[in-house]
Structures are given as C-alpha cells and as structure tokens.
Scaffold this motif. Structure first.
Motif, PDB file in Angstrom:
ATOM      1  N   THR A  97       2.243  14.501  -5.034  1.00  0.00           N
ATOM      2  CA  THR A  97       0.714  14.281  -5.215  1.00  0.00           C
ATOM      3  C   THR A  97       0.290  12.948  -4.338  1.00  0.00           C
ATOM      4  N   PRO A  98      -0.603  13.134  -3.501  1.00  0.00           N
ATOM      5  CA  PRO A  98      -1.176  12.033  -2.758  1.00  0.00           C
ATOM      6  C   PRO A  98      -1.670  10.765  -3.822  1.00  0.00           C
ATOM      7  N   SER A  99      -1.380   9.644  -3.417  1.00  0.00           N
ATOM      8  CA  SER A  99      -1.907   8.428  -3.911  1.00  0.00           C
ATOM      9  C   SER A  99      -1.743   7.345  -3.183  1.00  0.00           C
ATOM     10  N   ALA A 100      -2.225   6.046  -3.478  1.00  0.00           N
ATOM     11  CA  ALA A 100      -2.076   5.051  -2.661  1.00  0.00           C
ATOM     12  C   ALA A 100      -0.597   4.556  -2.744  1.00  0.00           C
ATOM     13  N   ARG A 101       0.308   4.642  -3.804  1.00  0.00           N
ATOM     14  CA  ARG A 101       1.631   4.482  -3.893  1.00  0.00           C
ATOM     15  C   ARG A 101       2.283   5.462  -2.994  1.00  0.00           C
ATOM     16  N   ALA A 102       1.995   6.857  -3.202  1.00  0.00           N
ATOM     17  CA  ALA A 102       2.553   7.735  -2.260  1.00  0.00           C
ATOM     18  C   ALA A 102       2.654   7.307  -0.743  1.00  0.00           C
ATOM     19  N   TYR A 103       1.450   6.805  -0.303  1.00  0.00           N
ATOM     20  CA  TYR A 103       1.114   6.507   0.970  1.00  0.00           C
ATOM     21  C   TYR A 103       2.274   5.572   1.367  1.00  0.00           C
ATOM     22  N   LYS A 104       1.985   4.384   0.423  1.00  0.00           N
ATOM     23  CA  LYS A 104       3.132   3.217   0.837  1.00  0.00           C
ATOM     24  C   LYS A 104       4.695   3.611   0.969  1.00  0.00           C
ATOM     25  N   ASN A 105       4.941   4.481  -0.078  1.00  0.00           N
ATOM     26  CA  ASN A 105       6.236   5.039  -0.155  1.00  0.00           C
ATOM     27  C   ASN A 105       6.410   5.994   1.115  1.00  0.00           C
ATOM     28  N   LEU A 106       5.566   6.754   1.553  1.00  0.00           N
ATOM     29  CA  LEU A 106       5.884   7.321   2.655  1.00  0.00           C
ATOM     30  C   LEU A 106       6.141   6.526   3.849  1.00  0.00           C
ATOM     31  N   GLN A 107       5.243   5.633   4.218  1.00  0.00           N
ATOM     32  CA  GLN A 107       5.601   4.800   5.100  1.00  0.00           C
ATOM     33  C   GLN A 107       7.072   4.151   5.290  1.00  0.00           C
ATOM     34  N   GLU A 108       7.449   3.853   4.021  1.00  0.00           N
ATOM     35  CA  GLU A 108       8.889   3.278   4.101  1.00  0.00           C
ATOM     36  C   GLU A 108       9.776   4.237   4.154  1.00  0.00           C
TER      37      GLU A 108
END
Length: 441
Positions: A97-108
C-alpha cells in the motif's frame, strides 16, 4: 500502466529457488554465505555482501524484487533491460500500500538491491542456454529517479509522482525474455499479509511446481537446511519453528498447504510440507517456443498453461504450414496469429487436418512443400538456425558437428523449425540418428 492490468504475477525461477533475499523482516547482517542442498537440482552456493555500513536485502525487498520482475513482463521486456514506472506503480505491483513510509522504505530497498553483490557458483540456471552458470552480479545494475512535480520542497524525498528508471541485471532479464518464468497463484499471494509468509510461499511454489515439469504432492527438507535457506542463521530449531508457525498457519488457511509436519529431533529434525491445491504450471520449453514467435512473456505463460505442450506444438505446426504456403505474404503479426490459432482452432480446421497427416505436413521435406505451393520457400540463414538451437550444441567438438549438420539441413529446407527444436531434447546418439534420417529423405 493501469492497475487493472496488474493481476498476473510471475516469478523468475532462480529468484524463487535461490532465495537471495532473507525472509526475516529485520536483520543486522552485512554479509552471509551458504552452501546447501535443498532439492535434487544440486548444491546452492552463494555469497552475499552488502556495501560498507549497509545491510543485506531482507523482508519486503523480496516483494519489490517480484514487482520489478512483473514490471519487466508487463512492459514487454524492454530491450535496454530498464523498467520505467512511478514509485506508486512499483509499490502496487509489489502488493504494498503506497504511503510516505512505503516510499522511504522503497528507496532503501532499491539501494540495497543495487549495491549488494552476489557471487553464485554453478547455481544460476541460464534459461536461454539451459545450463548452470557461475555468476557475480547485483540485482539492479542502474537506478535513476526523477521528481515529476513542480514542488521543490524536500528535494530527494520520493513521493507518488517520482519516476524511476531501473535497469535489472542482464542475466535476470535474459531469463525473463526467454520465458523462463514461474507463474504464481495471484489469489493466494493477495491474501498473504507478512513478508515472511510471501517469501515461504514463493520458495515452496518453486518446489511444488518449478523444480520439475510435474507437480508434486509434498516437499521435505532438513529443518536446519531450510532455516539457513530462509536466512535464519544460527537460530535454534525451536526458534525456527516458532518463527515459521505464523507463515505456516496462513498458508494452510488460504489453501496452499494441507499440513506441515516435523519428524526427528535436534539436527536430524525434518520439516515436511503437504500441498493442498496443485495447480497447472506451464512447461518452460512450451513457453520458450511461444516466445520464439514473439509472443510476450506474460502472454506466453498464459497460453502455455491453458493449452499445454501438445496444443502449442500443433498450433506452431499450423503457423509454419501457413508461412510455407501462399499465406506467407499476408501474415504481418506471427504472435497474434499464433494466439488466434490456439484460441480459435475451428477457424483452421482444414490446416489442422493437413498438418496432422493428410494433405500437407510441416515435417515433410522441401520437395513436398513445393508441390503444395506455387511459391518457393522463404530463404533461411545460419543465424536463424543457431537461434532456434539456443547455442546448446556448441560446447564440444562432437556436438558442434551435429549443430553444423542441423544448420545445413535447415538452411536448405530439409528440416523444419520443429525438427531443429526436437534436437534439443535428444542425446548425442539420438540426435545423430535423427539427423541421418533427415539427410536420407
């Protein structure tokens, strides 16, 4: 890339079997190595090394990797091995599920997949040449990101509109392009809530249907080896069993597993999985055959699963008959026509009858073909023959002689595409006898 098209899920069999991403949600490891035998396909020998001050891929990194594989298939197998999509689209493809936290985790996650090095010894299966290889690579060879917004605040922070260009390793893309893919049960996958469960599901899916052409009812392995394979390094047996229990319960609940049993004690303890619902899986050779006629990877898998090896081979024979006859100048889209032959065989009844033995046969010699058509056969070259043979007859002097004989026959229209493909399943002695028969007719 519309989300309604994101329902098909495919895995690359090496990723499913080798388990390059640890199943654990958290880890402190910066490197690991394993040399184990999980199945009858041989020893798995891997060393994984993260960059300095970094961690090895783990947890949801596996979901993102699966999303990238499916992006490559859905985007038509990009020639430059690069998938292009937004961060939101990649998360959706990965089941997150897309979220601000998910975008940060995706980058890592993507940085871990880009900078972590894998060294595999005789453990990577090359789906194009059908042989085991020793390789060293990172799963992502290049990563680019571009903010598709006028908002310049929080520069460098990924958001839904951030556009990604991700180049996958060429060995991985080569296999995907060759149709070396493992279909995953989308319904089951969509109901699995934890990364650990999804990891176990993917790994067991390979053991259930990917390790051979036939589905199996059960899979068993020493618990200590299974723990190492999943990345539970140096955990006690009881700790491993506790860690796996939620995943097992969930897989039983969704109907993938019937039961999980343990036998023995200590180092001799074995885990045994009983599969509950065996599903039809596409034969890799059948998928590869469709791909040779430019059918896309996802479409090839669907057709191979639906019509099986015999149906696909018969449809290819019909297409070859058309290409050798008066229709050849009218055929603009071979992949589309091949799909239509499979899906609407009644439209091709006459040709089907001919191919199966009455008037015209794809496997008769060149002279017979010329009797049936007023036009001479389309020209053939050595390059086409070698592509059909997938370089499988290049490794020894004896096999190269067989290759050269086969190429000669093909170029002079004395052997069909299907006959060249048949050579790939024969031993050297059988291939010699088969070629002798073709040379005599």
């Amino acid at each position: 890339m519309a989300t309604k098209d994101m329902v098909i899920r495919h895995d690359e069999p090496n990723l499913a079997r080798l388990n390059l991403v640890l199943a654990l949600n958290r880890t402190e490891l910066s490197e690991w190595a394993r040399e184990i035998s999980v199945d009858a396909m041989g020893t798995i020998s891997i060393r994984c090394t993260a960059p300095r001050h970094g961690l090895v891929p783990h947890g949801i990194d596996n979901d993102i990797l699966l999303g990238l594989v499916n992006a490559a298939v859905l985007q038509g197998l990009p020639e430059d091995d690069t998938v292009r999509l937004s961060t939101r689209e990649l998360l959706q493809l990965s089941g997150i599920t897309p979220s601000a936290r998910a975008y940060k985790n995706l980058q890592e996650t993507l940085r871990r997949l880009q900078y972590t090095a894998y060294d595999l010894t005789d453990s990577w299966y090359d789906g194009t040449k059908h042989r085991w290889r020793t390789v060293s690579f990172s799963l992502i060879s290049r990563l680019g990101a571009e903010d598709n917004t006028k908002d310049v605040s929080n520069a460098g922070q990924w958001r839904a509109e951030t556009l990604l260009a991700i180049r996958l390793d060429d060995s991985l893309m080569s296999n995907i392009r060759a149709g070396h893919l493992l279909p995953l049960d989308t319904e089951v996958l969509s109901h699995l809530r934890q990364p650990m469960t999804r990891n176990v599901f993917r790994t067991l899916s390979f053991q259930c249907t990917g390790a051979s052409q036939d589905s199996v009812l059960a899979f068993h392995v020493p618990l200590s080896i299974w723990a190492t394979h999943l990345g539970m390094h140096e955990l006690r047996s009881d700790s491993v069993m506790r860690a796996l229990k939620p995943a097992h319960d969930e897989l039983i609940k969704v109907g993938f597993l019937k039961s999980v049993d343990y036998t023995g004690r200590g180092k001799t303890r074995t885990i045994r999985y009983i599969f509950d619902n065996i599903r039809t899986v596409a034969d890799p050779e059948t998928v590869a055959l469709l791909v040779r006629y430019n059918v896309s990877g996802s479409r090839a898998l669907t057709l191979a699963q639906s019509y099986g090896a015999e149906g696909v081979q018969r449809a290819v024979a019909v297409l070859e008959a058309l290409l050798q006859g008066s229709y050849k100048t009218k055929i603009r889209n071979r992949a589309g026509l091949l799909s239509d032959i499979l899906e609407n065989p009644d439209k091709y009844d006459t040709i089907l009858t001919d191919v199966e033995g009455t008037a015209v046969s794809v496997e008769v010699d060149c002279k017979a073909r010329r009797v049936e058509t007023e036009e001479s056969p389309a020209p053939r070259d050595e390059k086409s023959a070698r592509m059909i043979l997938l370089n499988q007859l290049d490794d020894t002097e004896e096999r190269r002689r067989l290759r050269d004989r086969a190429v000669e026959l093909y170029v002079h229209h004395r052997a069909s595409t299907l006959e060249l493909m048949k050579l790939l399943r024969l031993s050297d002695e059988e291939a010699d006898a088969f070629l002798t028969e073709l040379e005599r007719r």
